[in-house]
Design a protein around this motif. Structure first.
Motif, mmCIF file in Angstrom:
data_model
loop_
_atom_site.group_PDB
_atom_site.id
_atom_site.type_symbol
_atom_site.label_atom_id
_atom_site.label_comp_id
_atom_site.label_asym_id
_atom_site.label_seq_id
_atom_site.Cartn_x
_atom_site.Cartn_y
_atom_site.Cartn_z
ATOM 1 N N UNK A 132 -10.726 12.518 -23.324
ATOM 2 C CA UNK A 132 -11.454 13.784 -23.300
ATOM 3 C C UNK A 132 -12.884 13.638 -22.787
ATOM 4 N N UNK A 133 -13.142 12.565 -22.044
ATOM 5 C CA UNK A 133 -14.481 12.337 -21.504
ATOM 6 C C UNK A 133 -14.558 12.923 -20.103
ATOM 7 N N UNK A 134 -15.496 13.819 -19.899
ATOM 8 C CA UNK A 134 -15.710 14.448 -18.597
ATOM 9 C C UNK A 134 -17.158 14.905 -18.575
ATOM 10 N N UNK A 135 -18.013 14.066 -17.980
ATOM 11 C CA UNK A 135 -19.439 14.358 -18.033
ATOM 12 C C UNK A 135 -20.151 13.905 -16.774
ATOM 13 N N UNK A 136 -21.235 14.590 -16.488
ATOM 14 C CA UNK A 136 -22.101 14.221 -15.376
ATOM 15 C C UNK A 136 -23.134 13.240 -15.919
ATOM 16 N N UNK A 137 -23.303 12.127 -15.226
ATOM 17 C CA UNK A 137 -24.240 11.094 -15.654
ATOM 18 C C UNK A 137 -25.205 10.795 -14.522
ATOM 19 N N UNK A 138 -26.497 10.884 -14.812
ATOM 20 C CA UNK A 138 -27.518 10.492 -13.840
ATOM 21 C C UNK A 138 -28.409 9.451 -14.501
#
Length: 145
Positions: A132-138
């Motif tokens: 369930x991991x779905x993320x924008x990473x900067x």
């Protein structure tokens, strides 16, 4: 061989070897990270209380995070991972082969990178459907000299 010829040859070899090196190769210290997930953004300052470095060679990367608080039990404040990567232009993809959080192992993570002087900015989506991991990473790094 006279010393001028030797010096010139040494300079040419050194220039060729450094010009062929990928600009991403080196040791990088994470300064800040911004995660956007489910409409919420979290910014982490990695210059306070923790240290995170990423080491990149021609084919592999490795990262490690450690807490600087000096607690006796640092197992909760340690993370590491490593694997192969590919770089095509500004498209950087990590294949995470090893990780202290095993659910991340075996996954590919595609990022766009920008290197300006001694700063590396890496931005992309981290997605592991089974978790369930779905993320924008900067992430913003500075080169360690």
């Amino acid at each position: 061989m006279n010393w001028k010829v030797l010096a010139l040859c040494t300079f040419v070899v050194a220039a060729c070897s450094t010009s062929n090196q990928k600009p991403i190769v080196g040791t990088w210290k994470l300064i800040s990270g911004t995660i956007t997930e489910n409409g919420q953004t979290t910014v982490t300052d990695y210059t306070q209380g923790k240290s995170f470095i990423k080491i990149i060679n021609d084919t592999h990367f490795a990262f490690t995070l450690h807490d600087l608080n000096g607690d006796a039990d640092t197992t909760k404040a340690f993370a590491s991972g490593a694997g192969r990567y590919t770089l095509n232009g500004d498209n950087y993809t990590e294949h995470l082969e090893y990780c202290t959080d095993r659910q991340w192992e075996g996954h590919d993570f595609a990022f766009t990178i920008k290197i300006s002087n001694d700063t590396l900015i890496q931005r992309g989506v981290e997605k592991i459907e089974s978790q369930g991991i779905d993320r924008l990473n900067e992430e913003k790094y500075v080169r360690v000299r």
